[in-house]
Design an enzyme around this catalytic site. Structure first.
Site, mmCIF file in Angstrom:
data_model
loop_
_atom_site.group_PDB
_atom_site.id
_atom_site.type_symbol
_atom_site.label_atom_id
_atom_site.label_comp_id
_atom_site.label_asym_id
_atom_site.label_seq_id
_atom_site.Cartn_x
_atom_site.Cartn_y
_atom_site.Cartn_z
ATOM 1 N N CYS A 13 0.901 -1.166 -0.005
ATOM 2 C CA CYS A 13 0.020 0.197 -0.088
ATOM 3 C C CYS A 13 0.771 1.232 0.056
ATOM 4 O O CYS A 13 0.882 2.320 0.964
ATOM 5 C CB CYS A 13 -0.553 -0.034 1.169
ATOM 6 S SG CYS A 13 -2.350 1.252 1.293
ATOM 7 N N LYS A 104 7.721 -5.690 -12.642
ATOM 8 C CA LYS A 104 8.538 -5.969 -13.853
ATOM 9 C C LYS A 104 9.668 -6.631 -13.360
ATOM 10 O O LYS A 104 10.147 -7.451 -14.108
ATOM 11 C CB LYS A 104 8.758 -4.928 -14.429
ATOM 12 C CG LYS A 104 9.643 -3.726 -13.922
ATOM 13 C CD LYS A 104 8.747 -2.578 -13.369
ATOM 14 C CE LYS A 104 8.779 -1.645 -12.418
ATOM 15 N NZ LYS A 104 8.130 -0.417 -12.281
ATOM 16 N N GLY A 133 3.474 2.013 -17.056
ATOM 17 C CA GLY A 133 2.390 2.616 -16.250
ATOM 18 C C GLY A 133 1.093 2.509 -16.962
ATOM 19 O O GLY A 133 0.461 1.125 -16.845
ATOM 20 N N GLY A 186 6.917 9.689 -6.695
ATOM 21 C CA GLY A 186 6.554 8.654 -6.821
ATOM 22 C C GLY A 186 6.983 7.963 -7.889
ATOM 23 O O GLY A 186 6.406 6.773 -8.253
ATOM 24 N N LYS A 204 11.610 -4.370 -17.985
ATOM 25 C CA LYS A 204 10.555 -4.299 -19.012
ATOM 26 C C LYS A 204 10.867 -4.605 -20.446
ATOM 27 O O LYS A 204 10.049 -5.057 -20.831
ATOM 28 C CB LYS A 204 10.103 -2.871 -19.032
ATOM 29 C CG LYS A 204 9.834 -2.183 -17.640
ATOM 30 C CD LYS A 204 9.645 -0.495 -17.680
ATOM 31 C CE LYS A 204 9.005 -0.281 -16.377
ATOM 32 N NZ LYS A 204 9.021 1.216 -16.095
HETATM 33 P P1 NDP Z 1 6.403 1.514 -2.516
HETATM 34 O O1 NDP Z 1 7.499 1.406 -2.141
HETATM 35 O O2 NDP Z 1 5.852 2.934 -2.582
HETATM 36 O O3 NDP Z 1 5.287 0.731 -1.933
HETATM 37 C C1 NDP Z 1 5.693 -0.671 -1.418
HETATM 38 C C2 NDP Z 1 4.480 -1.378 -0.508
HETATM 39 O O4 NDP Z 1 4.944 -2.683 -0.210
HETATM 40 C C3 NDP Z 1 4.484 -0.302 0.815
HETATM 41 O O5 NDP Z 1 3.144 -0.276 1.399
HETATM 42 C C4 NDP Z 1 5.219 -1.413 1.835
HETATM 43 O O6 NDP Z 1 4.850 -1.389 3.133
HETATM 44 C C5 NDP Z 1 4.576 -2.873 1.321
HETATM 45 N N1 NDP Z 1 5.712 -3.828 1.694
HETATM 46 C C6 NDP Z 1 6.909 -3.837 1.465
HETATM 47 N N2 NDP Z 1 7.521 -5.082 1.680
HETATM 48 C C7 NDP Z 1 6.524 -5.874 2.381
HETATM 49 C C8 NDP Z 1 6.323 -7.212 2.797
HETATM 50 N N3 NDP Z 1 7.335 -8.100 3.187
HETATM 51 N N4 NDP Z 1 4.989 -7.443 3.034
HETATM 52 C C9 NDP Z 1 4.205 -6.631 3.207
HETATM 53 N N5 NDP Z 1 4.054 -5.535 2.548
HETATM 54 C C10 NDP Z 1 5.337 -4.914 2.256
HETATM 55 O O7 NDP Z 1 6.284 0.884 -3.952
HETATM 56 P P2 NDP Z 1 5.630 1.353 -5.430
HETATM 57 O O8 NDP Z 1 3.855 1.287 -5.003
HETATM 58 O O9 NDP Z 1 6.009 2.595 -6.194
HETATM 59 O O10 NDP Z 1 5.607 0.182 -6.461
HETATM 60 C C11 NDP Z 1 4.906 -1.132 -6.201
HETATM 61 C C12 NDP Z 1 5.180 -2.000 -7.370
HETATM 62 O O11 NDP Z 1 4.723 -1.236 -8.455
HETATM 63 C C13 NDP Z 1 6.477 -2.205 -7.823
HETATM 64 O O12 NDP Z 1 6.825 -3.618 -8.145
HETATM 65 C C14 NDP Z 1 7.036 -1.284 -8.938
HETATM 66 O O13 NDP Z 1 8.054 -1.622 -9.592
HETATM 67 C C15 NDP Z 1 5.697 -1.150 -9.457
HETATM 68 N N6 NDP Z 1 5.417 0.102 -10.150
HETATM 69 C C16 NDP Z 1 5.482 1.434 -9.503
HETATM 70 C C17 NDP Z 1 5.321 2.449 -10.397
HETATM 71 C C18 NDP Z 1 5.615 3.864 -9.689
HETATM 72 O O14 NDP Z 1 5.403 4.566 -10.709
HETATM 73 N N7 NDP Z 1 5.756 3.929 -8.489
HETATM 74 C C19 NDP Z 1 4.952 2.429 -11.795
HETATM 75 C C20 NDP Z 1 4.776 1.099 -12.340
HETATM 76 C C21 NDP Z 1 4.892 -0.112 -11.528
HETATM 77 P P3 NDP Z 1 4.891 0.043 4.051
HETATM 78 O O15 NDP Z 1 4.256 1.035 3.239
HETATM 79 O O16 NDP Z 1 4.497 -0.365 5.235
HETATM 80 O O17 NDP Z 1 6.283 0.142 4.110
HETATM 81 N N1 HSE Z 2 10.285 3.551 -11.797
HETATM 82 C C1 HSE Z 2 9.655 3.157 -12.638
HETATM 83 C C2 HSE Z 2 9.775 4.468 -13.766
HETATM 84 C C3 HSE Z 2 8.144 3.327 -12.464
HETATM 85 O O1 HSE Z 2 10.524 5.447 -13.576
HETATM 86 O O2 HSE Z 2 9.488 4.245 -15.114
HETATM 87 C C4 HSE Z 2 7.248 2.916 -13.612
HETATM 88 O O3 HSE Z 2 7.341 1.350 -13.845
#
Ligand code: NDP
Ligand code: HSE
Length: 432
Positions: A13, A104, A133, A186, A204
């Site tokens: 989250c 990814k 995205g 973010g 990717k």
């Molecule tokens: P964040 O680091 O913002 O969020 C990661 C979440 O995972 C946090 O809520 C964290 O908890 C939780 N977490 C971490 N380890 C554990 C665990 N062992 N058990 C349970 N929960 C856990 O990541 P993003 O939202 O940015 O990215 C998530 C995924 O989406 C990644 O695979 C990323 O590559 C992908 N992605 C991200 C994009 C972006 O623009 N951000 C775009 C496209 C893909 P807590 O909050 O409590 O620390």
């Molecule tokens: N960190 C990645 C980027 C998030 O900057 O494109 C989207 O996959």
């Protein structure tokens, strides 16, 4: 609506997960109408529950494994990374629970195992958000273009590095301050090394190549260079030639002289002409060109990173999976039947831009040019500007094998008349 609710576990989250919950909540009625059943969020796994005051406390858990094992139909994973996620998703799929993931890094390493588990249990595996995205790209490759023969996929697939390179090009902003801004917005991964060193784009590219060429390609098959060695001098050199620098992912189907096909996949910074459509892609936007025999050229463009855009792709997958559960359908399986060999970078051909500081005296140009000739690298253009005691010499080559270009540059760097190799950069998007 007579179907029972579709029960969903959310793992993670953070930037993306928060937006997934927002969309699930705000659009609950519309989603139910589109799916034919309500979507019920049954739990949210996080590391630090006290950091999530906006999520109803009864949904939060730190035990992701127990949440996956509970009575849910779909697991949505937005934690990221390989461990513990790989085991959690394999457990979910093995138990027949469909998976939607934005991960990814995991897909580029373990797609075969994940698909095998999904196949064995009949569960679905969807991962549209893992590449580019919000842009609908993987579904067109997996489904809409399944009847065509894709020959090339080339594009900007990392928002963070595009944000940084765009800022360096447009405003002369520094690398570090721009990276901080990308993290704040973010876009960047938890460890931005994955972005700036090209690992994220390489993952990717592996996914894109696997889907496009019906061949298993993993991240280790992808030649990778990031943007950390791109200097303001490189950017200025590109600007002087009416070009700009972008981090490109390039996936090609290559047909050898004997007619045998192989696949080449690479990620590296490259100069492209300012007139090229990719040159105008700024900020965290992504754009991907796809070339297919019958379809011709297609371009996909949109927001490639950030919470809400990524959550849009996650929700699209969730609706597809939920519809299958309600209607009895199935998402596409892994298609790796072609099993084409993957070429090394040395076998790839590219054009190069080489910028040198040389002594400004008679015969220097011909000395340098003779090294290119020795390695059978043909020169397309030369520009020399004399200064007082030295000169700036810029050479752009025709397309030539990487290995030959690398040996050429190595030898040139050792010439007494060459004071400095200022910049060496591949050139894409121009006639070879
Ligand atoms: P964040 O680091 O913002 O969020 C990661 C979440 O995972 C946090 O809520 C964290 O908890 C939780 N977490 C971490 N380890 C554990 C665990 N062992 N058990 C349970 N929960 C856990 O990541 P993003 O939202 O940015 O990215 C998530 C995924 O989406 C990644 O695979 C990323 O590559 C992908 N992605 C991200 C994009 C972006 O623009 N951000 C775009 C496209 C893909 P807590 O909050 O409590 O620390
Ligand atoms: N960190 C990645 C980027 C998030 O900057 O494109 C989207 O996959």
């Amino acid at each position: 609506m007579s179907h029972r609710p579709i029960r969903v576990a959310l793992l993670g989250c953070g930037t993306v997960g928060t937006e997934v919950i927002r969309l699930l909540t705000q659009q609950a009625d519309d989603l139910a109408a589109r799916v034919g059943a309500p979507i019920e969020l049954t739990g949210v796994a996080v590391r630090r529950p006290n950091k999530h005051p906006d999520v109803p406390a009864h949904l939060l858990t730190t035990d992701a494994a127990a949440l996956v094992a509970s009575d849910v139909d779909v697991v949505v994973e937005v934690i990221g990374g390989l461990d513990p996620v790989r085991g959690l998703l394999l457990d979910a799929l093995t138990a027949g629970k469909s998976v939607v993931t934005a991960n990814k890094a995991l897909l580029a390493e373990s797609a075969a195992d994940l698909f095998a588990a999904a196949d064995a249990s009949g569960a679905d595996l969807f991962f549209e958000a893992a590449v580019a995205g919000a842009i609908p790209l993987l579904r067109p490759l997996r489904e809409s273009l399944a009847g065509d023969r894709i020959t090339k996929v080339m594009g900007i697939v990392n928002g963070t590095t595009n944000f940084i390179l765009s800022a360096m090009d447009e405003t002369g902003a520094g690398y570090a301050e721009t990276l901080d801004e990308a993290s704040r917005l973010g876009y960047a991964e938890a460890d931005p090394t994955a972005d700036v060193e090209g690992y994220d784009a390489a993952s990717k590219a592996a996914i894109l190549a696997s889907l496009s060429f019906h061949t298993r390609v993993t991240a280790t098959d992808v030649y990778r260079e990031g943007i950390t060695s791109v200097t303001p001098t490189d950017i200025a050199a590109a600007r002087g030639l009416n070009r700009t620098i972008k981090l490109l992912a390039i996936c090609e189907r290559v047909t050898g002289e004997d007619g045998a096909e192989s696949v080449a996949v690479r990620v590296h910074p490259a100069m492209i002409p300012r007139s090229h459509p990719l040159a105008t892609v700024g900020g965290a936007f992504n754009a991907v060109f796809v070339e297919a025999d019958a379809a011709g050229q297609l371009m996909f463009y949109g927001q490639g990173a950030g919470g809400a855009p990524t959550a849009s792709a996650v929700l699209g997958d969730l609706v597809a999976v939920a519809r299958n559960l309600v209607g009895g359908g199935h998402g596409p399986r892994e298609s790796a039947y072609a099993a084409l060999p993957v070429r090394t970078i040395d076998q790839a051909s590219t054009r190069y831009h080489v910028s040198l500081d040389v002594a400004d005296r008679a015969g220097v140009l011909s000395t340098v040019a003779s090294v290119f000739a020795e390695h059978d690298v043909s020169i397309a253009a030369v520009r020399q500007e004399g200064r007082r005691r030295d000169a700036s010499l810029v050479i752009v080559t025709h397309s030539a094998p990487e290995a030959a270009l690398r040996s050429t540059v190595d030898k040139i760097a050792g010439l007494p008349v060459v004071h400095d190799v200022v910049s060496v950069m591949r050139v894409e998007g121009e006639e070879s």
